[in-house]
Enzyme design. Sequence first.
Site, PDB file in Angstrom:
ATOM      1  N   ASN A   1       1.825   3.057  -2.534  1.00 22.26           N
ATOM      2  CA  ASN A   1       1.262   4.035  -3.488  1.00 22.26           C
ATOM      3  C   ASN A   1      -0.023   4.648  -2.947  1.00 22.26           C
ATOM      4  OD1 ASN A   1       2.755   4.373  -6.161  1.00 22.26           O
ATOM      5  ND2 ASN A   1       2.908   2.168  -5.782  1.00 22.26           N
TER       6      ASN A   1
ATOM      7  N   ASN B   1      -4.167   2.696 -13.248  1.00 20.02           N
ATOM      8  CA  ASN B   1      -3.224   1.744 -12.650  1.00 20.02           C
ATOM      9  C   ASN B   1      -1.838   2.350 -12.688  1.00 20.02           C
ATOM     10  OD1 ASN B   1      -2.251  -0.755 -11.601  1.00 20.02           O
ATOM     11  ND2 ASN B   1      -1.583  -1.341 -13.657  1.00 20.02           N
TER      12      ASN B   1
ATOM     13  N   HIS C   1       2.090   1.020 -13.040  1.00 19.71           N
ATOM     14  CA  HIS C   1       2.865  -0.178 -13.388  1.00 19.71           C
ATOM     15  C   HIS C   1       4.355   0.177 -13.347  1.00 19.71           C
ATOM     16  CE1 HIS C   1       3.651  -4.070 -15.126  1.00 19.71           C
ATOM     17  NE2 HIS C   1       4.502  -3.476 -15.947  1.00 19.71           N
TER      18      HIS C   1
ATOM     19  N   LEU D   1      -9.096  -7.707 -13.439  1.00 17.95           N
ATOM     20  CA  LEU D   1     -10.499  -7.290 -13.346  1.00 17.95           C
ATOM     21  C   LEU D   1     -11.283  -7.882 -14.513  1.00 17.95           C
ATOM     22  CD1 LEU D   1      -9.779  -3.599 -12.377  1.00 17.95           C
ATOM     23  CD2 LEU D   1     -10.947  -5.273 -10.925  1.00 17.95           C
TER      24      LEU D   1
ATOM     25  N   MET E   1      -3.600  -6.953  -7.051  1.00 16.29           N
ATOM     26  CA  MET E   1      -2.984  -8.082  -7.742  1.00 16.29           C
ATOM     27  C   MET E   1      -4.018  -9.085  -8.245  1.00 16.29           C
ATOM     28  SD  MET E   1       0.039  -7.064  -7.617  1.00 16.29           S
ATOM     29  CE  MET E   1       0.967  -8.470  -8.222  1.00 16.29           C
TER      30      MET E   1
ATOM     31  N   GLY F   1       0.779  -1.240   0.000  1.00 14.14           N
ATOM     32  CA  GLY F   1       0.000   0.000   0.000  1.00 14.14           C
ATOM     33  C   GLY F   1       0.808   1.287   0.000  1.00 14.14           C
TER      34      GLY F   1
HETATM   35  C1  GRF Z   1       4.007  -1.132  -7.257  1.00 20.41           C
HETATM   36  O1  GRF Z   1       5.291  -1.426  -7.706  1.00 20.41           O
HETATM   37  C2  GRF Z   1       3.094  -0.836  -8.423  1.00 20.41           C
HETATM   38  O2  GRF Z   1       3.749  -0.251  -9.496  1.00 20.41           O
HETATM   39  C3  GRF Z   1       2.625  -2.225  -8.802  1.00 20.41           C
HETATM   40  O3  GRF Z   1       2.468  -2.892  -7.577  1.00 20.41           O
HETATM   41  C4  GRF Z   1       3.325  -2.316  -6.603  1.00 20.41           C
HETATM   42  C5  GRF Z   1       2.471  -1.918  -5.458  1.00 20.41           C
HETATM   43  O4  GRF Z   1       3.231  -1.444  -4.375  1.00 20.41           O
HETATM   44  N1  GRF Z   1       1.423  -2.157  -9.580  1.00 20.41           N
HETATM   45  P1  GRF Z   1       2.492  -0.763  -3.150  1.00 20.41           P
HETATM   46  O5  GRF Z   1       1.502  -1.798  -2.598  1.00 20.41           O
HETATM   47  O6  GRF Z   1       1.791   0.456  -3.656  1.00 20.41           O
HETATM   48  O7  GRF Z   1       3.565  -0.458  -2.167  1.00 20.41           O
END
Ligand code: GRF
Length: 204
Positions: A14, A106, A108, A92, A89, A12
């Site tokens: 991000n 999203n 990535h 959808l 993860m 989490g």
């Molecule tokens: C990040 O590297 C994002 O780019 C990818 O999954 C990871 C999530 O990390 N989609 P976090 O849970 O936000 O720390």
Amino acid sequence: MRRLGILLSGRGSNFLAIARAIQAGEIPAEIAIVASNKPDAPGLVAAREMGLPVWSRSSRGVPRDQFDQELAEVLASHDVELICLAGYMRLLSPAFIQRFPQRILNIHPSLLPAFPGLDAQEQAWQHGVKIAGCTVHFVDEHLDNGPIVLQAAVPVLPEDTAATLSARILEQEHKLYPAALRQLLTAPWRIEGRRWLGGESVGY
Ligand code: GRF
């Protein structure tokens, strides 16, 4: 205030970067709901501790269509305008994606269209690219494929491991996602073909 729904399955970081940017007044939005398919996801625990509305249900063994329909109802009932996947993860279903056209984002950890899918940083490192990075994009029915909103690049150094490269990319992710949301929510934009055209797509 514009209402965001956050979907996460893990750490989490991000989500926390977005929450901090909102608190700092950098994004004119509020987090209406943080939802997860992993009831014990650390990001969900953090959201609960912050007093944000949370929803979770283990997706294990639940048919995708059924799970996604329930999730879509939760998001709709919280009146979300944008749905931000932040380490969510689970693929959808097409029905879910069609229900929220141009409203699912999203992040990535690669410079798409290079290295879609899992372990993108490791893929980039193994491939030997000299520049890596991250991408905020709209979600369509194909994996890591929709129109690109913003990207950030980082160098790959000779002494890097996949782990040090991932950390350098993650630092940029934490700036890029809030920057993309700020642009999407504060300036006009449109999508032509695959091209997202916004106010200031460089220089965030
Ligand atoms: C990040 O590297 C994002 O780019 C990818 O999954 C990871 C999530 O990390 N989609 P976090 O849970 O936000 O720390």
